[in-house]
Scaffold this motif. Structure first.
Motif, mmCIF file in Angstrom:
data_model
loop_
_atom_site.group_PDB
_atom_site.id
_atom_site.type_symbol
_atom_site.label_atom_id
_atom_site.label_comp_id
_atom_site.label_asym_id
_atom_site.label_seq_id
_atom_site.Cartn_x
_atom_site.Cartn_y
_atom_site.Cartn_z
ATOM 1 N N SER A 640 43.374 37.651 51.126
ATOM 2 C CA SER A 640 43.939 36.975 49.959
ATOM 3 C C SER A 640 42.995 35.913 49.417
ATOM 4 O O SER A 640 42.799 35.791 48.207
ATOM 5 C CB SER A 640 45.290 36.351 50.326
ATOM 6 N N THR A 641 42.386 35.138 50.315
ATOM 7 C CA THR A 641 41.430 34.116 49.890
ATOM 8 C C THR A 641 40.196 34.752 49.279
ATOM 9 O O THR A 641 39.640 34.255 48.287
ATOM 10 C CB THR A 641 41.033 33.232 51.082
ATOM 11 N N ASN A 642 39.754 35.862 49.842
ATOM 12 C CA ASN A 642 38.599 36.566 49.292
ATOM 13 C C ASN A 642 38.914 37.111 47.906
ATOM 14 O O ASN A 642 38.065 37.058 46.996
ATOM 15 C CB ASN A 642 38.202 37.701 50.222
ATOM 16 N N ALA A 643 40.120 37.635 47.733
ATOM 17 C CA ALA A 643 40.522 38.134 46.412
ATOM 18 C C ALA A 643 40.548 36.999 45.395
ATOM 19 O O ALA A 643 40.113 37.162 44.248
ATOM 20 C CB ALA A 643 41.896 38.795 46.512
ATOM 21 N N PHE A 644 41.057 35.834 45.797
ATOM 22 C CA PHE A 644 41.074 34.672 44.896
ATOM 23 C C PHE A 644 39.657 34.262 44.511
ATOM 24 O O PHE A 644 39.379 33.947 43.351
ATOM 25 C CB PHE A 644 41.791 33.505 45.576
ATOM 26 N N ALA A 645 38.737 34.279 45.477
ATOM 27 C CA ALA A 645 37.349 33.901 45.200
ATOM 28 C C ALA A 645 36.709 34.868 44.210
ATOM 29 O O ALA A 645 36.083 34.445 43.223
ATOM 30 C CB ALA A 645 36.554 33.857 46.501
ATOM 31 N N LEU A 646 36.856 36.173 44.450
ATOM 32 C CA LEU A 646 36.263 37.166 43.547
ATOM 33 C C LEU A 646 36.909 37.109 42.165
ATOM 34 O O LEU A 646 36.218 37.183 41.142
ATOM 35 C CB LEU A 646 36.426 38.562 44.148
ATOM 36 N N ARG A 647 38.225 36.971 42.149
ATOM 37 C CA ARG A 647 38.934 36.936 40.865
ATOM 38 C C ARG A 647 38.515 35.717 40.042
ATOM 39 O O ARG A 647 38.350 35.802 38.815
ATOM 40 C CB ARG A 647 40.439 36.919 41.127
ATOM 41 N N THR A 648 38.334 34.585 40.712
ATOM 42 C CA THR A 648 37.965 33.363 40.002
ATOM 43 C C THR A 648 36.526 33.394 39.527
ATOM 44 O O THR A 648 36.233 33.075 38.366
ATOM 45 C CB THR A 648 38.182 32.136 40.920
ATOM 46 N N LEU A 649 35.614 33.788 40.393
ATOM 47 C CA LEU A 649 34.197 33.753 40.049
ATOM 48 C C LEU A 649 33.819 34.813 39.030
ATOM 49 O O LEU A 649 32.936 34.594 38.194
ATOM 50 C CB LEU A 649 33.357 33.921 41.317
ATOM 51 N N LEU A 650 34.486 35.974 39.085
ATOM 52 C CA LEU A 650 34.178 37.054 38.138
ATOM 53 C C LEU A 650 35.056 37.007 36.904
ATOM 54 O O LEU A 650 34.954 37.868 36.030
ATOM 55 C CB LEU A 650 34.324 38.409 38.839
ATOM 56 N N ASN A 651 35.961 36.000 36.866
ATOM 57 C CA ASN A 651 36.818 35.765 35.694
ATOM 58 C C ASN A 651 37.718 36.959 35.389
ATOM 59 O O ASN A 651 37.848 37.393 34.245
ATOM 60 C CB ASN A 651 35.957 35.427 34.469
ATOM 61 N N GLU A 660 39.619 46.905 43.123
ATOM 62 C CA GLU A 660 38.713 46.882 41.969
ATOM 63 C C GLU A 660 37.721 45.724 42.074
ATOM 64 O O GLU A 660 36.551 45.854 41.715
ATOM 65 C CB GLU A 660 39.524 46.764 40.676
ATOM 66 N N LEU A 661 38.192 44.586 42.584
ATOM 67 C CA LEU A 661 37.302 43.445 42.770
ATOM 68 C C LEU A 661 36.216 43.767 43.789
ATOM 69 O O LEU A 661 35.043 43.423 43.597
ATOM 70 C CB LEU A 661 38.107 42.229 43.224
ATOM 71 N N LEU A 662 36.597 44.417 44.890
ATOM 72 C CA LEU A 662 35.624 44.796 45.911
ATOM 73 C C LEU A 662 34.614 45.794 45.365
ATOM 74 O O LEU A 662 33.413 45.724 45.680
ATOM 75 C CB LEU A 662 36.337 45.387 47.128
ATOM 76 N N LYS A 663 35.092 46.716 44.542
ATOM 77 C CA LYS A 663 34.206 47.709 43.951
ATOM 78 C C LYS A 663 33.211 47.054 43.006
ATOM 79 O O LYS A 663 32.024 47.414 42.978
ATOM 80 C CB LYS A 663 35.028 48.761 43.213
ATOM 81 N N THR A 664 33.678 46.073 42.233
ATOM 82 C CA THR A 664 32.782 45.358 41.322
ATOM 83 C C THR A 664 31.697 44.610 42.084
ATOM 84 O O THR A 664 30.534 44.592 41.677
ATOM 85 C CB THR A 664 33.586 44.373 40.459
ATOM 86 N N ALA A 665 32.075 43.987 43.199
ATOM 87 C CA ALA A 665 31.106 43.245 44.020
ATOM 88 C C ALA A 665 30.304 44.154 44.932
ATOM 89 O O ALA A 665 29.376 43.685 45.605
ATOM 90 C CB ALA A 665 31.837 42.197 44.850
ATOM 91 N N ASN A 666 30.664 45.438 44.997
ATOM 92 C CA ASN A 666 29.971 46.437 45.814
ATOM 93 C C ASN A 666 29.998 46.052 47.302
ATOM 94 O O ASN A 666 28.976 46.076 47.988
ATOM 95 C CB ASN A 666 28.536 46.614 45.341
ATOM 96 N N ILE A 667 31.185 45.696 47.779
ATOM 97 C CA ILE A 667 31.352 45.376 49.199
ATOM 98 C C ILE A 667 32.623 46.035 49.709
ATOM 99 O O ILE A 667 33.491 46.440 48.929
ATOM 100 C CB ILE A 667 31.424 43.856 49.455
ATOM 101 N N LYS A 668 32.733 46.132 51.024
ATOM 102 C CA LYS A 668 33.937 46.618 51.675
ATOM 103 C C LYS A 668 34.872 45.438 51.939
ATOM 104 O O LYS A 668 34.525 44.272 51.745
ATOM 105 C CB LYS A 668 33.586 47.299 52.991
ATOM 106 N N SER A 669 36.079 45.734 52.376
ATOM 107 C CA SER A 669 37.022 44.673 52.718
ATOM 108 C C SER A 669 36.505 43.878 53.909
ATOM 109 O O SER A 669 35.655 44.345 54.672
ATOM 110 C CB SER A 669 38.392 45.270 53.029
ATOM 111 N N LEU A 670 37.020 42.667 54.078
ATOM 112 C CA LEU A 670 36.584 41.826 55.190
ATOM 113 C C LEU A 670 36.926 42.462 56.532
ATOM 114 O O LEU A 670 36.161 42.343 57.497
ATOM 115 C CB LEU A 670 37.234 40.443 55.078
ATOM 116 N N GLU A 671 38.065 43.135 56.600
ATOM 117 C CA GLU A 671 38.447 43.804 57.840
ATOM 118 C C GLU A 671 37.452 44.897 58.195
ATOM 119 O O GLU A 671 37.021 45.023 59.342
ATOM 120 C CB GLU A 671 39.846 44.396 57.700
#
Length: 775
Positions: A640-651, A660-671
């Motif tokens: 949830s915190t990672n989603a907030f960070a990506l959502r905020t920084l990528l606007n 979709e946020l993970l795909k945009t950043a080209n990373i896998k989930s933290l787990e």
């Protein structure tokens, strides 16, 4: 709303402040009655340092007081700094190498004294450098930024001039001229900042270069002078019968001797080619960049110089000078004890140090204890933490009580006694000739402190090894190694200045007595070896919510039992749930997100993704294999915190899906990334690429069994949630679930690539209290 008794906000306000980096500067109650004292009013700010005083006024007409705060009108600007630099404006690498090729290097070796040889070599080399890259000085702003162009500076000066004209003669024409220029300045700043970010993102060759150019936009810390060192008043002869020296001889008995050997030209040439050019320049003025460029022409003469040091057993005096830069660690920024002194040494001396280090390191591997995890190849904070926690979890799984004590040493690198260190090296088998060179390296060193471009006077260093050197960490490990030869029976783990002792027993009283006796022996060893314990940072913790009869005592100082404490960057709690640590990680991430949010509009999305990976993601991934068994609730909190960070920084909007946020950043989930790092560690363990204490956590299934699959490991059988959430159990289970093709990958790079093609997730269904936590 705050109660005066607890002085802490409720969870919602606390989480809100953490997420947006807000600080409440009202710390006293604002409503006081006969039965209660409550803080009703808050002033939230992102810059509490801009407020010098906050209080309340009792007006007498109500029990609700008025809040008063005083804001600083102006913040002090840092003064300009005078810096020295090598001008590379007219530098031509071909002509530079041609001139070096014509230098008569052999004339330096007509001398017998190593200092005369170095002085002549240094003069020959610097004469060429000064012709091609002359040393110059310039005055720079204390708060200079890389994106500030001459055009912006000219616009600012014009704005200030027009403002002065308007204040003298307030006409509409002067106002309009000033207004247009005033609005032009921020527009130029935004445009320049955006161009700078794009340029950094495009032209940076690796993440380190990107971060070096970009960190100027982020907050930094001040520097303060280095504290003085302490020197015990003992003679060298007294250390021959020192308890540590005796224990080394008794433990090792007869062993092979060690002496330094001469090196070949090709070896020095290889070292010169791997010099990191971004390192600071030492007192001799030879930058690592110029030394690396000159490598193809000077490696032969430099080899002769280093070999002469080895043969003569002497270290040049100029190589013993260092410029100390205090690096802020944590805590109050005005306390000297909260800074780490890092020595900037001569680049040439570091080449010679590398030669000495490589030979001494190979020799020390035969006697260094497995309890040491700092400054060793293949070891890290992660491996040290895994060893400690896996040991404790196994004991808790066996229904034993466990306790741990962490001991912090004060100025450990600065407190090493040279004569005692040399006596220990002699006991390990280092010959007299090698000891003579090491004694020359350690003694008669001098240093000064550099803060804000200002240098202090030179001071003699009477003990300790320089932090920032290549050889210093190895000498520190050798100095600490013989503590493992003492009669201490509890488990020990050493990482730099952090010492952890832990033990387990079915009886709490027996556990307390055994661990207390071992702590006493450990404290005695530190005292005998002139190392001071920092009692304010030493703590004790009891796991599984057990209680011990009395507190632990170190040098007549009682250690309070804590419910959680920080160990090597990870906050551990007495239930090993890592609840407090995950909360701290989320707080740090939210703070960094708040910082980046302010410059988000100036930065393109691709640059922001790089910043996220360099500035945010490392907080989530520090010691990530340790958290492979994290509860579902805490794992969801991280995502949830990672989603907030990506959502905020990528606007992105709140409705944007996490996938979709993970795909945009080209990373896998933290787990997925936690499990991936854990599996990589298992792969390394099976292929003997990790320390022995990590390899011992896994054992391959016997070939006698007729089971499907190859290269599977034995799966532990947990009897409690402690072992079920352990790294050994979860990593083994994930490893066995991989296909044979992935497990039997030919190399680590192929194994990493194969893991990218599959989806990793925790498959266990646990009903313990850990997994029922509510985010």
């Amino acid at each position: 709303m705050l109660n005066n008794d607890s002085c802490s906000p409720d969870n919602r306000l606390s989480e809100y402040c953490d997420r947006f980096q807000l600080t409440n500067i009202v710390t006293v109650p604002t409503r006081i009655t006969d039965t209660s004292s409550t803080l009703l009013d808050v002033i939230l700010t992102t810059h509490p340092q801009r407020f010098c005083y906050t209080t309340t006024l009792q007006l007498g007409i109500s029990d609700h007081d008025m809040v008063v705060t005083i804001r600083k009108w102006k913040l002090p600007k840092p003064p300009p700094k005078l810096i020295s630099y090598r001008s590379m404006k007219r530098f031509d690498i071909d002509i530079f190498l041609q001139d070096l090729n014509s230098v008569p290097w052999d004339c330096a070796f007509i001398h017998d004294d190593i200092n005369d040889i170095w002085a002549t070599w240094y003069k020959l080399f610097t004469e060429v450098i000064d012709r091609h890259a002359p040393l110059k000085k310039k005055l720079v702003r204390g708060n200079a930024v890389s994106w500030m162009t001459p055009k912006i500076i000219q616009a600012i000066n014009t704005r200030d001039r027009l403002h002065r004209r308007f204040t003298k003669k307030k006409t509409s024409e002067n106002w309009e001229t000033y207004r247009k220029q005033r609005n032009l300045v921020p527009s130029l700043k935004r445009s320049s900042l955006k161009s700078y970010c794009i340029n950094v993102s495009t032209n940076s060759k690796h993440p380190g270069e990107f971060w070096k150019k970009f960190h100027c936009l982020l907050p930094s810390k001040d520097r303060v002078p280095r504290p003085a060192s302490h020197m015990p008043n003992l003679q060298p002869e007294e250390f021959k019968t020192h308890p540590s020296v005796i224990s080394i001889r008794r433990k090792l008995g007869r062993q092979t001797s060690f002496s330094f050997t001469r090196v070949q030209d090709s070896y020095i040439k290889r070292i010169l080619s791997t010099i990191k050019i971004n390192k600071a320049t030492g007192a001799d003025g030879i930058s690592p960049r110029l030394l690396k460029l000159a490598g193809p022409r000077i490696f032969s003469s430099l080899t002769k110089l280093i070999n002469q040091c080895i043969v003569s057993g002497s270290w040049p005096t100029d190589w013993k000078t260092s410029i100390v830069s205090p690096i802020y660690k944590k805590g109050t920024e005005t306390l000297k004890s909260n800074y780490r002194p890092v020595s900037v040494l001569s680049a040439v001396s570091k080449v010679a140090e590398r030669v000495i280090f490589d030979q001494l390191y190979e020799f020390s591997l035969d006697f260094l204890s497995g309890n040491l995890s700092g400054f060793l190849k293949g070891h890290s904070c992660t491996t040290a933490l895994l060893k400690t926690f896996e040991d404790i979890r196994k004991k808790l799984d066996s229904s034993e009580h466990s306790a741990a004590i962490t001991i912090d040493l004060s100025k450990e690198f600065d407190s090493i006694n040279h004569d005692l260190l040399l006596a220990k090296l002699s006991a390990y088998g280092v010959t007299k000739d090698a000891l003579q060179l090491l004694r020359s390296y350690l003694t008669d060193r001098k240093q000064n402190v550099k803060t804000d471009g200002v240098l202090s006077d030179w001071q003699i260093v009477r003990c300790g090894v320089p932090q920032g050197s290549i050889l210093g960490p190895l000498l520190f490990n050798i100095y600490m190694n013989d503590v493992n030869f003492s009669d201490i029976s509890c488990s020990l783990r050493f990482y730099a200045d952090d010492t952890t002792g832990y033990s387990s027993n079915l009886c709490p009283s027996t556990l307390q007595i055994n661990l207390q006796n071992n702590v006493g022996l450990l404290a005695s060893w530190f005292c005998e070896n002139f190392l001071a314990i920092n009692h304010s940072k030493s703590q004790s913790i009891v796991f599984n919510r057990a209680t011990l009869p009395t507190p632990f005592v170190i040098d007549s100082n009682e250690l309070d039992y804590v419910t959680h404490m920080k160990l090597l960057g990870v906050v551990i709690d007495n239930s090993l749930s890592f609840n407090v640590h995950i909360k701290e990680v989320c707080r740090k991430v939210n703070t960094k997100v708040s910082i980046l949010r302010r410059i988000r509009k100036f930065i393109p999305s691709d640059v922001m993704i790089k910043l996220y990976k360099a500035f945010i993601l490392p907080h989530f991934e520090y010691a990530s294999p340790l958290f492979i068994g994290l509860s579902k609730g805490l794992s969801a909190k991280l995502e949830s915190t990672n989603a907030f960070a990506l959502r905020t920084l990528l606007n992105y909007s709140k409705s944007t899906a996490y996938e979709e946020l993970l795909k945009t950043a080209n990373i896998k989930s933290l787990e997925h990334r936690r499990i991936e790092q854990a599996l990589i560690l298992v792969y390394k363990s099976i292929h003997n690429q990790t320390p022995n204490y990590i390899q011992e956590l896994f054992s391959l299934r016997s070939n006698g069994y007729s089971l499907r699959g190859h290269l599977k490991v034995v799966l532990p059988r947990p009897t409690s949630s402690y072992m079920q959430h352990s790294f050994t159990y979860q990593a083994s289970k994930q490893w066995n679930n991989l296909t044979d093709k992935i497990r039997m990958s030919e190399s680590l790079s192929i194994f990493r690539k194969n893991l990218q093609d599959i989806q990793l997730s925790s498959s266990y269904d646990c009903s313990c209290l850990f997994c029922k936590q509510i985010v």
